[in-house]
Design a protein around this motif. Structure first.
Motif, PDB file in Angstrom:
ATOM      1  N   TYR A   1      -5.439   5.814 -17.660  1.00 15.26           N
ATOM      2  CA  TYR A   1      -4.605   6.971 -18.011  1.00 15.26           C
ATOM      3  C   TYR A   1      -3.129   6.652 -17.726  1.00 15.26           C
ATOM      4  CZ  TYR A   1      -8.817   9.691 -18.603  1.00 15.26           C
ATOM      5  OH  TYR A   1     -10.035  10.151 -19.051  1.00 15.26           O
ATOM      6  N   PRO A   2      -2.508   5.799 -18.552  1.00 16.28           N
ATOM      7  CA  PRO A   2      -1.162   5.300 -18.244  1.00 16.28           C
ATOM      8  C   PRO A   2      -0.127   6.374 -17.931  1.00 16.28           C
ATOM      9  CG  PRO A   2      -2.099   4.090 -20.082  1.00 16.28           C
ATOM     10  CD  PRO A   2      -3.050   5.197 -19.775  1.00 16.28           C
ATOM     11  N   SER A   3      -0.104   7.476 -18.697  1.00 15.86           N
ATOM     12  CA  SER A   3       0.884   8.534 -18.429  1.00 15.86           C
ATOM     13  C   SER A   3       0.627   9.204 -17.086  1.00 15.86           C
ATOM     14  CB  SER A   3       0.863   9.583 -19.547  1.00 15.86           C
ATOM     15  OG  SER A   3       1.366   9.049 -20.735  1.00 15.86           O
ATOM     16  N   GLY A   4      -0.654   9.477 -16.797  1.00 19.75           N
ATOM     17  CA  GLY A   4      -1.005  10.091 -15.520  1.00 19.75           C
ATOM     18  C   GLY A   4      -0.690   9.180 -14.346  1.00 19.75           C
ATOM     19  N   THR A   5      -0.952   7.882 -14.526  1.00 18.63           N
ATOM     20  CA  THR A   5      -0.656   6.907 -13.474  1.00 18.63           C
ATOM     21  C   THR A   5       0.848   6.797 -13.239  1.00 18.63           C
ATOM     22  OG1 THR A   5      -2.647   5.643 -14.021  1.00 18.63           O
ATOM     23  CG2 THR A   5      -0.918   4.479 -12.807  1.00 18.63           C
ATOM     24  N   ALA A   6       1.628   6.736 -14.336  1.00 17.99           N
ATOM     25  CA  ALA A   6       3.088   6.637 -14.213  1.00 17.99           C
ATOM     26  C   ALA A   6       3.665   7.862 -13.516  1.00 17.99           C
ATOM     27  CB  ALA A   6       3.708   6.474 -15.598  1.00 17.99           C
ATOM     28  N   THR A   7       3.140   9.038 -13.848  1.00 18.92           N
ATOM     29  CA  THR A   7       3.610  10.282 -13.211  1.00 18.92           C
ATOM     30  C   THR A   7       3.289  10.270 -11.726  1.00 18.92           C
ATOM     31  OG1 THR A   7       3.198  11.448 -15.291  1.00 18.92           O
ATOM     32  CG2 THR A   7       3.504  12.798 -13.329  1.00 18.92           C
ATOM     33  N   ALA A   8       2.097   9.779 -11.368  1.00 21.51           N
ATOM     34  CA  ALA A   8       1.707   9.703  -9.953  1.00 21.51           C
ATOM     35  C   ALA A   8       2.629   8.768  -9.180  1.00 21.51           C
ATOM     36  CB  ALA A   8       0.260   9.238  -9.834  1.00 21.51           C
TER      37      ALA A   8
ATOM     38  N   ASN B   1       4.884   9.968  -6.056  1.00 21.10           N
ATOM     39  CA  ASN B   1       4.772   9.266  -4.770  1.00 21.10           C
ATOM     40  C   ASN B   1       6.125   8.721  -4.325  1.00 21.10           C
ATOM     41  OD1 ASN B   1       2.020   9.671  -4.276  1.00 21.10           O
ATOM     42  ND2 ASN B   1       1.413   7.869  -5.454  1.00 21.10           N
ATOM     43  N   SER B   2       6.875   8.155  -5.277  1.00 17.72           N
ATOM     44  CA  SER B   2       8.174   7.569  -4.913  1.00 17.72           C
ATOM     45  C   SER B   2       9.169   8.630  -4.466  1.00 17.72           C
ATOM     46  CB  SER B   2       8.742   6.787  -6.105  1.00 17.72           C
ATOM     47  OG  SER B   2       9.159   7.654  -7.137  1.00 17.72           O
ATOM     48  N   PHE B   3       9.101   9.839  -5.064  1.00 13.88           N
ATOM     49  CA  PHE B   3      10.020  10.917  -4.670  1.00 13.88           C
ATOM     50  C   PHE B   3       9.895  11.257  -3.191  1.00 13.88           C
ATOM     51  CE2 PHE B   3      10.064  13.022  -9.151  1.00 13.88           C
ATOM     52  CZ  PHE B   3      10.989  12.090  -9.570  1.00 13.88           C
ATOM     53  N   HIS B   4       8.688  11.122  -2.665  1.00 15.13           N
ATOM     54  CA  HIS B   4       8.419  11.617  -1.311  1.00 15.13           C
ATOM     55  C   HIS B   4       8.503  10.523  -0.245  1.00 15.13           C
ATOM     56  CE1 HIS B   4       7.279  15.757  -2.442  1.00 15.13           C
ATOM     57  NE2 HIS B   4       7.031  15.176  -3.602  1.00 15.13           N
ATOM     58  N   THR B   5       9.019   9.359  -0.637  1.00 15.21           N
ATOM     59  CA  THR B   5       9.404   8.350   0.365  1.00 15.21           C
ATOM     60  C   THR B   5      10.893   8.523   0.647  1.00 15.21           C
ATOM     61  OG1 THR B   5       9.929   6.717  -1.341  1.00 15.21           O
ATOM     62  CG2 THR B   5       7.668   6.722  -0.489  1.00 15.21           C
ATOM     63  N   PRO B   6      11.391   8.079   1.802  1.00 17.46           N
ATOM     64  CA  PRO B   6      12.824   8.258   2.108  1.00 17.46           C
ATOM     65  C   PRO B   6      13.747   7.648   1.052  1.00 17.46           C
ATOM     66  CG  PRO B   6      11.607   7.577   4.070  1.00 17.46           C
ATOM     67  CD  PRO B   6      10.653   7.492   2.922  1.00 17.46           C
ATOM     68  N   GLN B   7      13.403   6.413   0.596  1.00 17.67           N
ATOM     69  CA  GLN B   7      14.240   5.765  -0.415  1.00 17.67           C
ATOM     70  C   GLN B   7      14.129   6.496  -1.755  1.00 17.67           C
ATOM     71  OE1 GLN B   7      11.831   4.272   1.313  1.00 17.67           O
ATOM     72  NE2 GLN B   7      12.862   2.821   2.681  1.00 17.67           N
TER      73      GLN B   7
ATOM     74  N   SER C   1       0.825  -1.206   0.000  1.00 16.50           N
ATOM     75  CA  SER C   1       0.000   0.000   0.000  1.00 16.50           C
ATOM     76  C   SER C   1       0.860   1.257   0.000  1.00 16.50           C
ATOM     77  CB  SER C   1      -0.925   0.002   1.224  1.00 16.50           C
ATOM     78  OG  SER C   1      -1.561   1.241   1.339  1.00 16.50           O
ATOM     79  N   VAL C   2       0.583   2.114  -0.944  1.00 20.20           N
ATOM     80  CA  VAL C   2       1.288   3.399  -1.010  1.00 20.20           C
ATOM     81  C   VAL C   2       0.776   4.325   0.083  1.00 20.20           C
ATOM     82  CG1 VAL C   2       1.654   5.457  -2.426  1.00 20.20           C
ATOM     83  CG2 VAL C   2       1.731   3.197  -3.487  1.00 20.20           C
TER      84      VAL C   2
ATOM     85  N   SER D   1       6.659  12.449 -24.208  1.00 19.14           N
ATOM     86  CA  SER D   1       6.054  12.884 -22.957  1.00 19.14           C
ATOM     87  C   SER D   1       7.122  13.492 -22.050  1.00 19.14           C
ATOM     88  CB  SER D   1       5.386  11.707 -22.243  1.00 19.14           C
ATOM     89  OG  SER D   1       4.939  12.101 -20.965  1.00 19.14           O
ATOM     90  N   LEU D   2       6.853  14.690 -21.550  1.00 18.10           N
ATOM     91  CA  LEU D   2       7.805  15.385 -20.676  1.00 18.10           C
ATOM     92  C   LEU D   2       7.329  15.407 -19.226  1.00 18.10           C
ATOM     93  CD1 LEU D   2       8.595  18.376 -23.081  1.00 18.10           C
ATOM     94  CD2 LEU D   2      10.041  16.392 -22.636  1.00 18.10           C
ATOM     95  N   ASN D   3       6.318  14.578 -18.916  1.00 16.62           N
ATOM     96  CA  ASN D   3       5.764  14.551 -17.562  1.00 16.62           C
ATOM     97  C   ASN D   3       6.808  14.158 -16.519  1.00 16.62           C
ATOM     98  OD1 ASN D   3       3.530  14.810 -19.207  1.00 16.62           O
ATOM     99  ND2 ASN D   3       2.216  13.594 -17.896  1.00 16.62           N
ATOM    100  N   VAL D   4       7.625  13.143 -16.846  1.00 19.41           N
ATOM    101  CA  VAL D   4       8.636  12.667 -15.896  1.00 19.41           C
ATOM    102  C   VAL D   4       9.641  13.771 -15.609  1.00 19.41           C
ATOM    103  CG1 VAL D   4      10.545  11.043 -15.587  1.00 19.41           C
ATOM    104  CG2 VAL D   4       8.377  10.245 -16.528  1.00 19.41           C
ATOM    105  N   SER D   5      10.107  14.447 -16.665  1.00 24.48           N
ATOM    106  CA  SER D   5      11.078  15.529 -16.498  1.00 24.48           C
ATOM    107  C   SER D   5      10.491  16.661 -15.660  1.00 24.48           C
ATOM    108  CB  SER D   5      11.503  16.070 -17.865  1.00 24.48           C
ATOM    109  OG  SER D   5      11.977  15.044 -18.683  1.00 24.48           O
ATOM    110  N   ALA D   6       9.221  17.003 -15.917  1.00 20.20           N
ATOM    111  CA  ALA D   6       8.568  18.074 -15.165  1.00 20.20           C
ATOM    112  C   ALA D   6       8.444  17.716 -13.686  1.00 20.20           C
ATOM    113  CB  ALA D   6       7.189  18.372 -15.754  1.00 20.20           C
ATOM    114  N   GLY D   7       8.027  16.468 -13.411  1.00 22.10           N
ATOM    115  CA  GLY D   7       7.904  16.025 -12.013  1.00 22.10           C
ATOM    116  C   GLY D   7       9.240  16.007 -11.298  1.00 22.10           C
ATOM    117  N   LEU D   8      10.278  15.514 -11.981  1.00 22.97           N
ATOM    118  CA  LEU D   8      11.608  15.408 -11.377  1.00 22.97           C
ATOM    119  C   LEU D   8      12.214  16.779 -11.102  1.00 22.97           C
ATOM    120  CD1 LEU D   8      13.994  13.590 -10.536  1.00 22.97           C
ATOM    121  CD2 LEU D   8      14.764  13.636 -12.905  1.00 22.97           C
ATOM    122  N   LEU D   9      12.156  17.685 -12.093  1.00 27.78           N
ATOM    123  CA  LEU D   9      12.739  19.022 -11.906  1.00 27.78           C
ATOM    124  C   LEU D   9      11.941  19.838 -10.890  1.00 27.78           C
ATOM    125  CD1 LEU D   9      13.716  19.876 -15.592  1.00 27.78           C
ATOM    126  CD2 LEU D   9      15.267  19.500 -13.672  1.00 27.78           C
ATOM    127  N   GLY D  10      10.620  19.662 -10.889  1.00 26.12           N
ATOM    128  CA  GLY D  10       9.802  20.344  -9.877  1.00 26.12           C
ATOM    129  C   GLY D  10      10.176  19.904  -8.482  1.00 26.12           C
TER     130      GLY D  10
END
Length: 692
Positions: free
Chosen positions: A193-200, A204-210, A29-30, A77-86
């Protein structure tokens, strides 16, 4: 005694099973990970710092999208880059404030989602605004290359004022059209919505300690290749003092291959794009290059004097150029028609199944009618559904917003495009919400937005309706812009609702972030395009650094829609039929053989792109694929973790180099060296001329 013992054993086993289920849920569970963290209110998700970061990243990604639009039209798709740089920018900022002891609000995944949504909305206008397609197709530059319908009534040159005004009156309608149906899309239909799900998942992974540790390493990799890409672009600039000079004109496979567009142009951007795009797309591009520039165009060129006049200009559509453009258009339309019918059919079938499974008395579950989460849902889905339904957007906001903007644009657009009449616009706005819903639903099923296909539909219908004598070419292109903006922003917003659903970001904050990002895009994209337009006088011409290939394609589609097939050279129509049907057949075979075998069958849409442009960018992209493939074989875990970051660094560095390059061009600073390649005989003649 035995029955009681069996009952106790069954109860004990049931309790054990429940414990195992709870442990498994806690493991996978996330939302269990974030359970102790308070979800901020929708107002607190919308922070000034988030929009400041979004503005900076929006400018960066607009440069990238416009460069891609004006060179090949292939935009990953630039969603990953936008999420990472943000994440990187705000995490760095909040850490500095925390060390200073003045941090008031911690950085959350909801705020990260707001940034990603705003940035993608901003840069999305660079695509849906049509700067590399329908909008630039209206210009005199595109009209001169078309030779047909190039009178003043079918030309409208770019101007900063009308471009900004046009985008502001058409870019928000799609947002209001799908807001009431967000619950259908996300909760009831459970669209992926595969791109939206992948971005989510990424956020989510960015905000876990690992995940934070990995994100830090990914940012370092991105920064390293960003620097390399930027400096490489700067280094190349010194050798581009004339036409066909520099590394971009390096005849990698020999001069004869170079004449037929087969060479590696040392573009960091397209190597990065190749690392992001699936292998099949890159291979399809290369196959299309070989089929067209390696086989077809040399054979048709040999028919010069029979199929077309021998003295015809190379840029004339009555010569070889006509075959290149119209056969590419035939493949694009065949592919688009097939996928439109497939996605539209799946949409209707999906809706039929959804409503058949409802009770007869059920009402349409729009956003204003919240329903509680089902008890059978997992903990993640229960929590997400509860919070997603918590902050409602009233239906009257959508209705008033859509109708209000529709009235304003119906009055305004005929003043911008005199050829587009008010009744054309009303018809578009009547059908647009239905098409926007279909595009958003289809995107949720397939991750494929058909915005450009709906735009082409508007070109043919409105262009033919307006007629050749009343500026039908320009009317069709303007109608394409209206339709593309509506259906594109609609699918973008529903993708963002899915991302927000999975990161517990409020629908209100998603909607407001999308509106602010769209408004930013309506200002930033025209200004960045204007910089390109003024800095590069040969923008849009074949053989230039920025040929804007889709501008000519869209203009010729509009000409065909208005004037029919009279503009085509000899036997071109027959070849167009063959490739149109071929595109449909290939797509049909791909669907019939199943996913495992379909990955070995090329994509007609991708094959069509190099028909007009050449193969140089396909070679770049295949090199990117090769790098990723070898990396995956050596260390798959590292390639999966750092591949997107490396690719983003290559794209972003080369993309941001355009800004200083444009400024140097505007102030008249020219490169000092021309590095050019000649054959032995040509070099001997040049030496003889210089020594005489």
């Amino acid at each position: 005694m035995d029955s009681r013992s069996n009952s106790v054993n069954r109860n004990t086993k049931k309790n054990d099973d429940d414990d195992i289920t709870q442990r498994e849920e806690a493991l996978y569970s996330v939302e269990r990970i974030f359970e102790s963290k308070e979800v901020p209110s929708w107002q607190n998700q919308l922070t000034l710092r988030a929009f400041c970061v979004s503005f900076i990243l929006g400018i960066l990604f607009t440069f990238i999208v416009l460069k891609l639009s004006l060179t090949t039209g292939i935009i990953p798709s630039l969603n990953v880059s936008a999420g990472l740089l943000g994440f990187f920018f705000l995490k760095t900022w909040t850490k500095l404030l925390e060390k200073s002891g003045i941090l008031k609000q911690p950085f959350t995944r909801q705020e990260n989602t707001v940034i990603q949504t705003c940035v993608v909305a901003t840069s999305g206008i660079a695509f849906s605004g049509g700067f590399g397609s329908y909008l630039f197709a209206m210009s005199e530059v595109a009209a001169k290359q078309s030779t047909e319908a190039n009178n003043a009534f079918n030309i409208k040159n770019p101007s900063l004022g009308w471009m900004i005004g046009f985008l502001f009156v058409v870019s928000f309608l799609g947002l209001f059209s799908v807001v009431p149906l967000r619950k259908i899309m996300i909760i009831d239909f459970k669209l992926t919505y595969p791109s939206g799900t992948a971005t989510a998942h990424l956020i989510n992974s960015f905000h876990t300690p690992q995940g934070a540790k990995l994100a830090k390493k990914q940012v370092k990799a991105l920064a390293k290749f960003f620097s390399f890409s930027f400096l490489w672009g700067f280094f190349q600039w010194f050798f581009t003092a004339g036409d066909d000079c520099g590394f971009a004109s390096f005849p990698t496979f020999g001069l004869k291959a170079y004449e037929n567009k087969f060479y590696f142009d040392f573009s960091a951007t397209y190597v990065g794009v190749g690392m992001i795009c699936p292998y099949l797309i890159n291979i399809s591009l290369l196959l299309g290059s070989i089929l067209s520039w390696g086989i077809m165009w040399p054979l048709i060129q040999d028919r010069k004097g029979h199929w077309f006049p021998a003295d015809e200009s190379p840029s004339s559509l009555h010569g070889l150029q006509g075959y290149k453009v119209f056969i590419a258009i035939a493949m694009i339309l065949g592919d688009g028609l097939y996928n439109f019918c497939k996605v539209f059919g799946r949409t209707l079938y999906g809706l039929y199944l959804q409503f058949c499974s409802k009770d007869e008395g059920a009402v349409l579950p729009v956003g204003a009618r919240p329903s509680p989460p089902e008890p059978s849902m997992s903990f993640d889905d229960q929590r997400r559904t509860t919070l997603f339904l918590k902050d409602q957007i009233p239906i009257w906001v959508s209705i008033v917003g859509y109708v209000g903007i529709a009235i304003v644009s119906t009055i305004t657009l005929p003043h911008i495009f005199h050829q587009l009449k008010w009744y054309h616009i009303i018809v578009i706005y009547v059908f647009a919400p239905v098409l926007a819903f279909c595009n958003a639903y289809g995107c949720g099923l397939t991750d494929w937005s058909l915005a450009s296909t709906y735009g082409k539909l508007a070109i043919f219908t409105i262009g033919a309706w307006a007629g050749a004598s009343h500026g039908g070419v320009l009317a069709g292109l303007a109608a394409c812009g209206v339709m593309m903006n509506i259906v594109s922003t609609a699918s973008d917003l529903t993708q963002d609702f899915k991302t927000g659903y999975m990161t517990l970001a409020s629908p209100r904050s998603m909607f407001i972030s999308q509106i602010i990002g769209t408004a930013m895009g309506c200002l930033i994209s025209p200004c960045v395009f204007w910089l390109f337009y003024k800095a590069f006088p040969d923008l849009g011409t074949q053989g230039s650094a920025y040929p804007a290939p889709y501008a000519l394609v869209y203009r010729n589609m509009s000409i065909i829609g208005v004037e029919g097939f009279s503009a085509l050279p000899k036997n071109c129509l027959t070849l167009c039929y063959v490739f149109f049907i071929g595109a449909i057949v290939i797509n049909g075979i791909r669907d019939l053989v199943g996913k495992n075998k379909a990955k070995y069958i090329p994509l007609p849409m991708a094959m069509a792109i190099p028909f007009y442009l050449g193969s140089y960018f396909a070679i770049d992209m295949c090199l990117g694929s090769l790098i990723l493939f070898v990396w995956t074989k050596i260390n798959k875990a590292k390639a999966d973790a750092f591949g997107p970051a490396v690719a983003s660094g290559l794209i972003c560095g080369d993309g941001i180099w355009i800004l200083p390059n444009s400024i140097l061009a505007l102030v008249g600073v020219k490169p000092p060296i021309c590095m050019k390649f000649l054959s032995r005989n040509a070099n001997t003649r040049v030496d003889g001329f210089l020594n005489s």
